[in-house]
Scaffold this motif. Structure first.
Motif, mmCIF file in Angstrom:
data_model
loop_
_atom_site.group_PDB
_atom_site.id
_atom_site.type_symbol
_atom_site.label_atom_id
_atom_site.label_comp_id
_atom_site.label_asym_id
_atom_site.label_seq_id
_atom_site.Cartn_x
_atom_site.Cartn_y
_atom_site.Cartn_z
ATOM 1 N N GLN A 1 33.629 32.128 74.305
ATOM 2 C CA GLN A 1 33.195 31.455 75.694
ATOM 3 C C GLN A 1 32.992 32.634 76.829
ATOM 4 N N TYR A 2 33.929 33.794 76.827
ATOM 5 C CA TYR A 2 33.681 34.598 77.974
ATOM 6 C C TYR A 2 32.883 35.763 77.694
ATOM 7 N N VAL A 3 31.898 35.840 76.516
ATOM 8 C CA VAL A 3 30.922 36.663 75.812
ATOM 9 C C VAL A 3 29.804 36.085 76.575
ATOM 10 N N ALA A 4 28.941 37.027 77.134
ATOM 11 C CA ALA A 4 27.345 36.807 77.480
ATOM 12 C C ALA A 4 26.639 36.912 76.158
ATOM 13 N N ASP A 5 25.642 36.079 75.994
ATOM 14 C CA ASP A 5 24.663 36.325 74.791
ATOM 15 C C ASP A 5 23.997 37.438 74.653
ATOM 16 N N GLY A 6 23.907 38.187 75.695
ATOM 17 C CA GLY A 6 23.274 39.636 75.870
ATOM 18 C C GLY A 6 24.149 40.801 75.849
ATOM 19 N N ILE A 7 25.520 40.255 75.515
ATOM 20 C CA ILE A 7 26.486 41.437 75.388
ATOM 21 C C ILE A 7 25.865 42.677 74.862
ATOM 22 N N VAL A 8 26.402 43.946 75.208
ATOM 23 C CA VAL A 8 26.138 45.228 74.471
ATOM 24 C C VAL A 8 27.855 45.817 74.373
ATOM 25 N N CYS A 9 28.159 45.980 73.120
ATOM 26 C CA CYS A 9 29.288 46.352 72.858
ATOM 27 C C CYS A 9 29.075 47.805 72.625
ATOM 28 N N LEU A 10 29.728 48.863 73.174
ATOM 29 C CA LEU A 10 29.692 50.057 72.844
ATOM 30 C C LEU A 10 30.911 50.575 71.969
ATOM 31 N N ALA A 11 30.755 50.792 70.538
ATOM 32 C CA ALA A 11 32.015 50.833 69.695
ATOM 33 C C ALA A 11 31.813 52.070 69.180
ATOM 34 N N PRO A 12 32.947 52.873 68.517
ATOM 35 C CA PRO A 12 32.956 54.101 67.976
ATOM 36 C C PRO A 12 31.694 54.030 66.993
#
Length: 121
Positions: free
Chosen positions: A27-38
């Motif tokens: 519920q706190y995550v935007a539809d267009g989230i960008v996650c920069l992961a390893p």
């Protein structure tokens, strides 16, 4: 009534997924989230779910070590105990816009998980 700060949102998200309520966390995550992961960038809420939800199911315990924030960002450092790895520290830098996480940069060591998978074979 005051608006929640970036840190409030980040902590609510963190409490939800570490408390095994991934639906509440999303519920706190935007539809267009960008996650920069390893392993590289992950775009969109469904991609983020596919990345993070399996890890949340392996989680046994999480200890928040530190948390800081300003108007639009929050930084969390925590340690997790998971089924395959007894200690997996991580840090997240979260960007918050309009009460949603639009970017999450996560830093963690993938090697203990790789070793645990190899040992399980």
């Amino acid at each position: 009534m005051t608006q929640p700060t970036a840190l409030d949102i980040a902590l609510a998200y963190h409490r939800a997924w570490t408390g095994h309520d991934f639906e509440a966390a999303m519920q706190y995550v935007a539809d267009g989230i960008v996650c920069l992961a390893p392993a590289g960038p992950i775009e969109g809420a469904e991609g983020f779910r596919a990345f993070m939800e399996p890890f949340s199911k392996l989680l046994l315990e999480s200890t928040l070590l530190s948390a800081y924030g300003d108007e639009s960002t929050a930084l969390l450092m925590y340690d997790t105990r998971t089924v395959p790895v007894p200690s997996a520290p991580a840090a997240e830098l979260l960007t918050i816009e309009s009460g949603r996480i639009t970017q999450l940069r996560i830093i963690f060591d993938r090697q203990p998980f790789t070793e645990a998978r190899a040992d399980a074979r």
